[in-house]
Write a protein that holds these residues in place. Sequence first.
Motif, PDB file in Angstrom:
ATOM      1  N   LEU A 270     -17.744 -32.007 -40.406  1.00 26.30           N
ATOM      2  CA  LEU A 270     -18.662 -32.083 -39.273  1.00 26.30           C
ATOM      3  C   LEU A 270     -19.068 -33.532 -39.022  1.00 26.30           C
ATOM      4  O   LEU A 270     -19.300 -34.287 -39.971  1.00 26.30           O
TER       5      LEU A 270
ATOM      6  N   ASN B  62     -17.105 -32.074 -30.353  1.00 21.17           N
ATOM      7  CA  ASN B  62     -15.865 -32.249 -31.116  1.00 21.17           C
ATOM      8  C   ASN B  62     -15.502 -30.979 -31.878  1.00 21.17           C
ATOM      9  O   ASN B  62     -14.376 -30.483 -31.815  1.00 21.17           O
ATOM     10  N   TYR B  63     -16.464 -30.455 -32.612  1.00 24.97           N
ATOM     11  CA  TYR B  63     -16.254 -29.240 -33.421  1.00 24.97           C
ATOM     12  C   TYR B  63     -15.980 -28.024 -32.535  1.00 24.97           C
ATOM     13  O   TYR B  63     -15.053 -27.244 -32.796  1.00 24.97           O
ATOM     14  N   SER B  64     -16.762 -27.855 -31.459  1.00 24.34           N
ATOM     15  CA  SER B  64     -16.595 -26.712 -30.570  1.00 24.34           C
ATOM     16  C   SER B  64     -15.223 -26.720 -29.899  1.00 24.34           C
ATOM     17  O   SER B  64     -14.554 -25.684 -29.809  1.00 24.34           O
TER      18      SER B  64
ATOM     19  N   GLN C 142     -22.163 -30.566 -30.687  1.00 24.56           N
ATOM     20  CA  GLN C 142     -20.935 -30.263 -31.412  1.00 24.56           C
ATOM     21  C   GLN C 142     -19.713 -30.217 -30.486  1.00 24.56           C
ATOM     22  O   GLN C 142     -18.843 -29.373 -30.653  1.00 24.56           O
TER      23      GLN C 142
ATOM     24  N   VAL D 207     -12.889 -35.134 -36.306  1.00 23.55           N
ATOM     25  CA  VAL D 207     -13.155 -33.698 -36.400  1.00 23.55           C
ATOM     26  C   VAL D 207     -11.991 -32.890 -35.825  1.00 23.55           C
ATOM     27  O   VAL D 207     -11.554 -31.890 -36.418  1.00 23.55           O
TER      28      VAL D 207
ATOM     29  N   ASN E 222     -22.686 -24.553 -28.748  1.00 24.66           N
ATOM     30  CA  ASN E 222     -23.740 -25.081 -29.600  1.00 24.66           C
ATOM     31  C   ASN E 222     -24.058 -26.507 -29.184  1.00 24.66           C
ATOM     32  O   ASN E 222     -23.234 -27.183 -28.557  1.00 24.66           O
TER      33      ASN E 222
ATOM     34  N   SER F 153     -19.551 -21.641 -32.362  1.00 21.71           N
ATOM     35  CA  SER F 153     -19.823 -22.892 -31.651  1.00 21.71           C
ATOM     36  C   SER F 153     -18.795 -23.126 -30.558  1.00 21.71           C
ATOM     37  O   SER F 153     -19.109 -23.685 -29.500  1.00 21.71           O
TER      38      SER F 153
ATOM     39  N   ASP G 257     -21.687 -34.207 -36.254  1.00 25.59           N
ATOM     40  CA  ASP G 257     -22.475 -33.747 -35.117  1.00 25.59           C
ATOM     41  C   ASP G 257     -23.202 -34.903 -34.428  1.00 25.59           C
ATOM     42  O   ASP G 257     -23.830 -35.735 -35.087  1.00 25.59           O
TER      43      ASP G 257
ATOM     44  N   ILE H 273     -26.592 -28.991 -40.717  1.00 26.76           N
ATOM     45  CA  ILE H 273     -27.186 -28.712 -39.400  1.00 26.76           C
ATOM     46  C   ILE H 273     -28.533 -29.415 -39.275  1.00 26.76           C
ATOM     47  O   ILE H 273     -29.359 -29.357 -40.184  1.00 26.76           O
TER      48      ILE H 273
END
Length: 301
Positions: A101, A161-163, A159, A117, A156, A151, A103, A202
């Motif tokens: 992560l 990059n993560y999503s 996020q 990520v 979310n 996500s 974030d 988080i």
Amino acid sequence: MLDGKVVVVTGAGGGIGRDIALMAGANGARVVVNDIGAGLDGSGQDDGPAARVVAEIKAAGGEAVASLDSVADAEGAQRIVQAALDAFGRLDGIVNNAGILRDTFFHKMTEEEWDRVVKVHLYGSFHVSRAAAPVFKQQQSGSLVHMTSTSGLIGNLAQANYSAAKLGIVGLSKSIALDMQRFGVRSNCIAPFAWSRMISSIKVDSPEQEARVARLQQMTPAKIAPLAVYLLSERAASVSGQIFCVRNNEILVFSQPRPVRSVQREGGWTPEQIAEHAMPALAASFHGLDVSSDVFTWDPA
């Protein structure tokens, strides 16, 4: 359920990956425990986590070897797959679990935060799956389990990059399922809810976030493992291209995007007609700017 199977679990040095590796070993699989031992942001390397999980599997009477290669590049992924072939002579299943992560809100996100990520999650899932694909094609069997996230499926904050990576994994999984079904290869996704080292990062800056974290802390990584082991097994021979979610004792299956409403006009549309007619007619079917906690508002059993 996995007697005679050889399974690779990436990111298996702790959290969800560790519990999947342990349960796979307890169900008869010989396991390649892959973990580079990096920090939450992907920095550093430590062979300890993978070695400890291998020792746990062996102490319980199973067979396992460690892999310290990174999923983020094709050469590392090839070595992960080769580790299974060298140690056990075959490969039957992959759990693409490795992740990091970084974030940050989108308007502050750097290219490096985005790239790193996406490389671990999306590229990593591609690289390991692609390295395994010729093996699965040759033996006419194989199962891939990919970790997605609400996500990506819902949304979310902070996020992007993560999503983006996690929703990309859904498309990757479906494409693998379609392209390789004729070779007896299956591909599915799990969106896990579990308290883990990665989720512990988080940001908690509001009462709502505190409540969300408190709920997550009740959901242990061990709750994810049974579904992953099932999907790796022959009992799941008819299950492919699906998106599942696990929240404590709940197992859910997610919808996949399909048209929900349409409008048409003879002769086509002008921008003004779209504003006056099309959008008002379609607006009842719009989705709000939800985040995952807006949808999953109940405490799981």
